[in-house]
Design an enzyme around this catalytic site. Structure first.
Site, PDB file in Angstrom:
ATOM      1  CE1 TYR A  62       0.749   1.481   4.312  1.00 22.45           C
ATOM      2  CE2 TYR A  62       0.740  -0.913   4.502  1.00 22.45           C
ATOM      3  CZ  TYR A  62       1.063   0.331   5.016  1.00 22.45           C
ATOM      4  OH  TYR A  62       1.708   0.434   6.231  1.00 22.45           O
ATOM      5  CB  CYS A  63       1.187   4.312  -1.592  1.00 16.22           C
ATOM      6  SG  CYS A  63      -0.277   4.622  -2.598  1.00 16.22           S
ATOM      7  CG  PHE A  64      -1.101   8.988   2.333  1.00 16.90           C
ATOM      8  CD1 PHE A  64      -0.952   8.805   3.693  1.00 16.90           C
ATOM      9  CD2 PHE A  64      -1.978   9.974   1.890  1.00 16.90           C
ATOM     10  CE1 PHE A  64      -1.657   9.588   4.601  1.00 16.90           C
ATOM     11  CE2 PHE A  64      -2.680  10.760   2.784  1.00 16.90           C
ATOM     12  CZ  PHE A  64      -2.513  10.558   4.142  1.00 16.90           C
ATOM     13  CE1 TYR A 113      -0.562   4.589   8.685  1.00 20.09           C
ATOM     14  CE2 TYR A 113      -1.376   6.776   8.125  1.00 20.09           C
ATOM     15  CZ  TYR A 113      -0.899   5.878   9.057  1.00 20.09           C
ATOM     16  OH  TYR A 113      -0.767   6.271  10.374  1.00 20.09           O
TER      17      TYR A 113
END
Length: 363
Positions: A95-97, A124
């Site tokens: 995942y990223c932000f 996130y």
């Protein structure tokens, strides 16, 4: 067969699913999840340059700059780290932000390297929002709070209970002025994430059972217990562990002296570890100087320094001579006052063994 992208946050956290966090190191340091490993697409300086480009020149220019910065050996090294994680954790996710461009690029590069690895939809930000909501739900659960004078081994008692959550363990701090632990404390956000997950697991494992927590002040070291939880705990029934002073002195001696020193020496070596341990003890006592008063502080400091000198020669026993008056004359009166304010909430008092048995029956 490739696995689909996932947004079942509850199942991911309950299963301790391994997570590859592709955010920058700075973002990860501000707050993360216990089961996540930071393997960034971009380092902080790279992210800052691309962000500035995006602001002034738009998305396409920022993407072009990103490809320019992340190529050759840099790109190979990051893909290699991701491949290692994906092969070690085939059940994991990345995942990223926000679950957007960075995680999609990471997915694409992994795909080009021969591995289809799923991402967490929403990233996130969505998981953090989920955990904040879960913390609010957990605060509505039934709790039992364990109290007791300093040195009553309350944390050890909680660690033996299936339905307990160790707040001090999550905060990596023992709660008192002498409570610092090696490794430092997590960020406030990291603590809240871990706490929400721990409470979620307890609620899921035994929905009808009360969750047992230790009676804590607002702060555990520099970490604040979330107010939504503190409000619930202020209404919860209280169970009090009673232990004679000599036993509490022994528990304090073993945990705050022998165990702390062993930790420091394992980390920094015998001589440097002892020096750091000794200086930390003096600094911890200094934080209490105003409340102790100058005369009592100087007496305890003299006893502490004498004990440290003996300890350096191989005999740690003299530490008991300053631990006992500190517990008896400082911590005990403060505890008695605080417990008096909560007296109407006390539902059981007993020895360590009696409280453990009571909490087992309560479950």
């Amino acid at each position: 067969m490739s696995r689909p992208d996932n947004r079942d946050f509850k199942r991911l956290f309950l299963a301790d699913t391994p997570m590859m966090d592709t955010r920058s190191p700075g973002e990860f340091a501000e707050g993360a999840f216990p089961q996540a490993v930071n393997l960034p697409l971009m380092l902080d300086d790279e992210r800052a340059r691309i962000g500035t480009c995006y602001k002034h020149e738009g998305q396409q220019a920022a993407i072009a700059l990103g490809h320019q910065l992340l190529q050759g050996a840099i790109k190979k090294a990051r893909i290699a780290a991701w491949l290692d994680f994906a092969q070690t954790h085939p059940e994991g996710y990345l995942y990223c932000f926000r679950g957007g461009l960075r995680s999609r690029i990471s997915q694409q590069w992994l795909q080009e390297a021969g591995i289809d690895y799923p991402r967490i939809i929403g990233g996130y930000k969505a998981m953090r929002r989920f955990l904040i909501h879960q913390l609010e739900l957990s605060a509505q659960h039934r709790f039992i709070v364990v109290s007791g004078q300093t040195g009553c081994a309350k944390t050890r008692l909680l660690q033996g209970l299936a339905d307990a959550v160790d707040l001090e363990g999550l905060a990596n701090h023992r709660g008192s002025a002498f409570g610092k632990r090696l490794g430092g404390q997590p960020t406030q956000i990291g603590f809240e994430n871990a706490l929400s997950i721990a409470l979620l697991k307890r609620r899921h494992a035994a929905p009808q059972a009360a969750i047992v927590l230790e009676d804590e002040s607002r702060l555990i070291g520099r970490i604040a217990v979330p107010e939504v939880l503190r409000e619930s705990l202020r209404q919860a029934p209280l169970v009090v562990v009673q232990m004679p002073l000599p036993e509490r002195v022994e528990h304090t001696f073993h945990n705050y002296i022998l165990r702390n020193l062993a930790d420091w020496q394992a980390y920094a070596g015998e001589l440097s570890g002892f020096a750091t341990f000794a200086e930390e003890l003096r600094q911890n006592l200094a934080t209490l100087q105003r409340r102790l008063g100058g005369y009592r502080h100087s007496q305890l400091l003299a006893e502490m320094n004498a004990a440290l000198a003996e300890h350096a020669r191989g005999n740690p026993d003299a530490h008991r001579f300053w631990i006992e008056p500190l517990l008896r004359d400082y911590y005990d009166p403060m505890y008695a006052y605080q417990l008096g304010l909560k007296a109407e909430r006390v539902v059981f008092r007993g020895s360590y063994a009696e409280v453990a048995a009571y909490l087992g029956e309560e479950r």
